[in-house]
Design an enzyme around this catalytic site. Sequence first.
Site, short mmCIF file in Angstrom:
data_model
loop_
_atom_site.label_atom_id
_atom_site.label_comp_id
_atom_site.label_asym_id
_atom_site.label_seq_id
_atom_site.Cartn_x
_atom_site.Cartn_y
_atom_site.Cartn_z
N SER A 11 0.87 -1.17 0.00
CA SER A 11 0.00 0.00 0.00
C SER A 11 0.91 1.22 0.00
O SER A 11 2.12 1.10 0.14
CB SER A 11 -0.91 0.01 1.23
OG SER A 11 -0.16 0.23 2.41
N THR A 12 0.34 2.38 -0.14
CA THR A 12 1.14 3.60 -0.13
C THR A 12 1.94 3.71 1.17
O THR A 12 3.11 4.06 1.18
CB THR A 12 0.25 4.84 -0.30
OG1 THR A 12 -0.47 4.70 -1.52
CG2 THR A 12 1.10 6.09 -0.36
#
Length: 219
Positions: A11-12
């Site tokens: 994920s970011t």
Amino acid sequence: MQQYVIYKRVSTADQGRSGLGLEAQTRDITLYLDTFSPEPFEVIGEYLDVQSGKDDDRPELLKAIEHAKTAKATLLVAKLDRLSRKVSFISQLMEDKRLDFRVAAMPTATPFQLHIYAALAEQEREFISQRTKAALKEAKRRGVKLGGLRDSTMKRNDVLKAQAQQRAGKLENIVVPMRERGDSMRAIASALNSAGIATPRGGKWQAPQVKRLLDRVAK
């Protein structure tokens, strides 16, 4: 020949956290293949999702699972939470008789052990969430202004402290008996790494980290 389908997820937020980025996942998977896999082996597919682990509707994961089942290959991930952060989803995968999967960071773990690990991890996340909410509620009651840069930093620090303390409590029954029988910090760190237990930041244990863990337990 042993065949593998590799799945990775980021994920970011994961990209900036040690042990969860693509490079770290690739490292752990490579280590598993070179050290623990039967030989010869072949990687027949690789899939990547850039998505939260809370979302089980991940297109590349579904493709990886189907590929592994169709080819009768083993689905290989770096860590258990790369598959999902939900124990219910992990259980579904375990119950699928057509699917075989392995976790690189826990190379010798049985399905039962993986299920227990997933359940404990989910319980830990829920505890930390509730503890953080309670701390913020108490801070608000005392009139602390929330939302500023300083408060944001304080909230992050509170979460990190809560995670460290919770992890110390979970590992107390492992590290304390080892220390009492005379095992060195380095030996305890090696044992934790061999068991596939990561540090709070997702990395490998070293002697200084074990000492800090024992200090937290003592408190």
